[in-house]
Design a protein around this motif. Structure first.
Motif, mmCIF file in Angstrom:
data_model
loop_
_atom_site.group_PDB
_atom_site.id
_atom_site.type_symbol
_atom_site.label_atom_id
_atom_site.label_comp_id
_atom_site.label_asym_id
_atom_site.label_seq_id
_atom_site.Cartn_x
_atom_site.Cartn_y
_atom_site.Cartn_z
ATOM 1 N N CYS A 224 0.865 -1.183 0.000
ATOM 2 C CA CYS A 224 0.000 0.000 0.000
ATOM 3 C C CYS A 224 0.904 1.235 0.000
ATOM 4 N N LEU A 225 0.729 2.108 -0.982
ATOM 5 C CA LEU A 225 1.547 3.318 -1.099
ATOM 6 C C LEU A 225 0.737 4.528 -0.648
ATOM 7 N N VAL A 226 1.268 5.273 0.291
ATOM 8 C CA VAL A 226 0.577 6.450 0.822
ATOM 9 C C VAL A 226 1.495 7.664 0.683
ATOM 10 N N PHE A 227 1.018 8.689 0.002
ATOM 11 C CA PHE A 227 1.780 9.922 -0.187
ATOM 12 C C PHE A 227 1.110 11.033 0.610
ATOM 13 N N GLN A 228 1.864 11.646 1.517
ATOM 14 C CA GLN A 228 1.321 12.674 2.404
ATOM 15 C C GLN A 228 2.062 13.993 2.184
ATOM 16 N N SER A 229 1.353 15.087 2.298
ATOM 17 C CA SER A 229 1.921 16.399 1.965
ATOM 18 C C SER A 229 2.786 16.981 3.071
ATOM 19 N N VAL A 230 2.685 16.470 4.292
ATOM 20 C CA VAL A 230 3.436 17.015 5.413
ATOM 21 C C VAL A 230 4.935 16.822 5.207
ATOM 22 N N LEU A 231 5.738 17.833 5.584
ATOM 23 C CA LEU A 231 7.193 17.711 5.545
ATOM 24 C C LEU A 231 7.643 16.763 6.654
ATOM 25 N N TRP A 232 8.681 15.969 6.393
ATOM 26 C CA TRP A 232 9.064 14.929 7.337
ATOM 27 C C TRP A 232 9.321 15.447 8.766
ATOM 28 N N PRO A 233 10.066 16.531 8.976
ATOM 29 C CA PRO A 233 10.288 16.979 10.362
ATOM 30 C C PRO A 233 9.002 17.390 11.088
ATOM 31 N N GLU A 234 7.906 17.596 10.337
ATOM 32 C CA GLU A 234 6.629 17.989 10.945
ATOM 33 C C GLU A 234 5.657 16.813 11.032
ATOM 34 N N TYR A 235 6.152 15.611 10.755
ATOM 35 C CA TYR A 235 5.294 14.420 10.773
ATOM 36 C C TYR A 235 4.736 14.212 12.185
ATOM 37 N N SER A 236 3.496 13.710 12.253
ATOM 38 C CA SER A 236 2.845 13.542 13.556
ATOM 39 C C SER A 236 2.288 12.126 13.713
ATOM 40 N N PHE A 237 1.954 11.801 14.925
ATOM 41 C CA PHE A 237 1.306 10.520 15.230
ATOM 42 C C PHE A 237 0.040 10.355 14.404
ATOM 43 N N TRP A 238 -0.682 11.454 14.193
ATOM 44 C CA TRP A 238 -1.954 11.390 13.462
ATOM 45 C C TRP A 238 -1.719 11.153 11.974
#
Length: 335
Positions: A224-238
């Motif tokens: 399963c491939l998931v692409f998220q817009s958040v920058l890595w240092p700002e990644y969160s538990f959510w």
């Protein structure tokens, strides 16, 4: 910052984690940790600070994965393509890697407590010798741990990995351990750097880029491939929970695709074995067609012999790779 950040989830996070864990959970998650440089520009800090914040986020993410009962994580830490970046940035990344592997060796008791096995996947010969030795010490020091696994892809691209796997099989043929007819898709998978790991169930890329950048191309064909817009240092538990929910939503189709692929691999192997046996019987039987019973006996014998050759080859390959890390680690001890 430690490799694994200690601490519990807050009440809301715990509640959410328990709800998510009621569904099918990925056993292996891979991350393309993208966005460190853009984060640095956004915060008006040096690129090196962005990379440092990216490592800190990895430590935090590993803690979340432990709480979500995800036992294996693979991260894209440094691509072979990254060597083309500005020299000062590459040198800074090498220095950061040295600092972090020194830190890892200082934290061996903590890693042992959590049972964390560190694997570094890539062409280590491209790295400075002192960094190679540090990495080897970390790999050897945690080799026996088996509760959870962190695979760090360093000096890595998937195409380089696949090419190396082909070279390993060619070496096996040259050494007379296997035959050219033993080469198969399944054997190639066993020759990849990641041969000790199951394929990732879920691959996550941050920063909004929608591409794999030559990362685990072979291993993620049914992930399963998931692409998220958040920058890595700002990644969160959510953000991680959102990705896991996407995996759960697609779980059945992923499992179906994997099952079909396994069945197709098995069918192809049987067909290839039958073809080889047919040629051998025809060659030794003066061109006369073999009776069904003789053909079946020959097929069974051929299959057993092939499996024995392959197991001998995989043992030799494991010894070769283990020796590489052990020798480097010994050099570090003498330095």
């Amino acid at each position: 910052m430690s490799w694994i950040k200690e601490g519990e989830l807050n009440l809301l996070e715990k509640l959410s984690a328990n709800v998510i864990k009621a569904g099918p959970m990925p056993k292996h998650v891979a991350f393309i940790m993208d966005g460190n440089r853009r984060f640095a520009r956004k915060k008006h800090v040096q690129r090196q600070e962005g990379h440092m914040q990216g490592f800190n986020k990895l430590a935090e993410t590993l803690r979340w994965c432990l709480h979500l009962s995800i036992p294996e994580v693979t991260v894209y830490a440094f691509s072979i393509e990254n060597f083309k970046r500005a020299k000062d940035e590459v040198d800074g990344l090498m220095e950061l890697a040295k600092q972090k592997f020194y830190k890892l060796l200082e934290e061996r008791e903590n890693l042992e407590k959590h049972g964390v096995c560190i694997r570094v996947l890539g062409d280590l010969t491209m790295l400075p010798q002192d960094l190679q030795q540090l990495i080897a010490k970390a790999v050897v020091a945690t080799r026996a741990h088996n509760k959870c696994f962190l695979n760090v892809c360093f000096a890595y691209t998937s195409r380089h990995e696949i090419a190396n796997a082909i070279r390993e099989m060619a070496w096996g043929v040259e050494q007379g351990i296997i035959k050219s007819s033993d080469v198969s898709e399944t054997l190639l998978s066993e020759c990849l750097y990641s041969n000790n790991s199951p394929n990732p169930d879920l691959l996550i890329r941050t920063s909004g880029e929608v591409r794999l950048s030559d990362f685990l191309l072979w291993q993620t064909s049914h992930s399963c491939l998931v692409f998220q817009s958040v920058l890595w240092p700002e990644y969160s538990f959510w953000n991680l929970c959102e990705a896991v929910l996407q995996y759960q939503f697609n779980y059945r189709s992923i499992q179906k695709a994997r099952d079909l692929h396994r069945e197709e691999q098995a069918r192809q192997q049987v067909e290839e074995d039958r073809a080889c046996v047919g040629e051998l019987l025809q060659h030794h039987g003066n061109g006369k067609p073999a009776e069904a019973q003789r053909r079946q006996e020959a097929l069974s014998h051929y299959t057993v012999c092939r499996e024995e050759r392959i197991q001998d080859f995989l043992k030799a390959l494991k010894h070769k790779r283990d020796s590489f890390f052990s020798e480097l680690s010994s050099q570090a001890a003498l330095a």
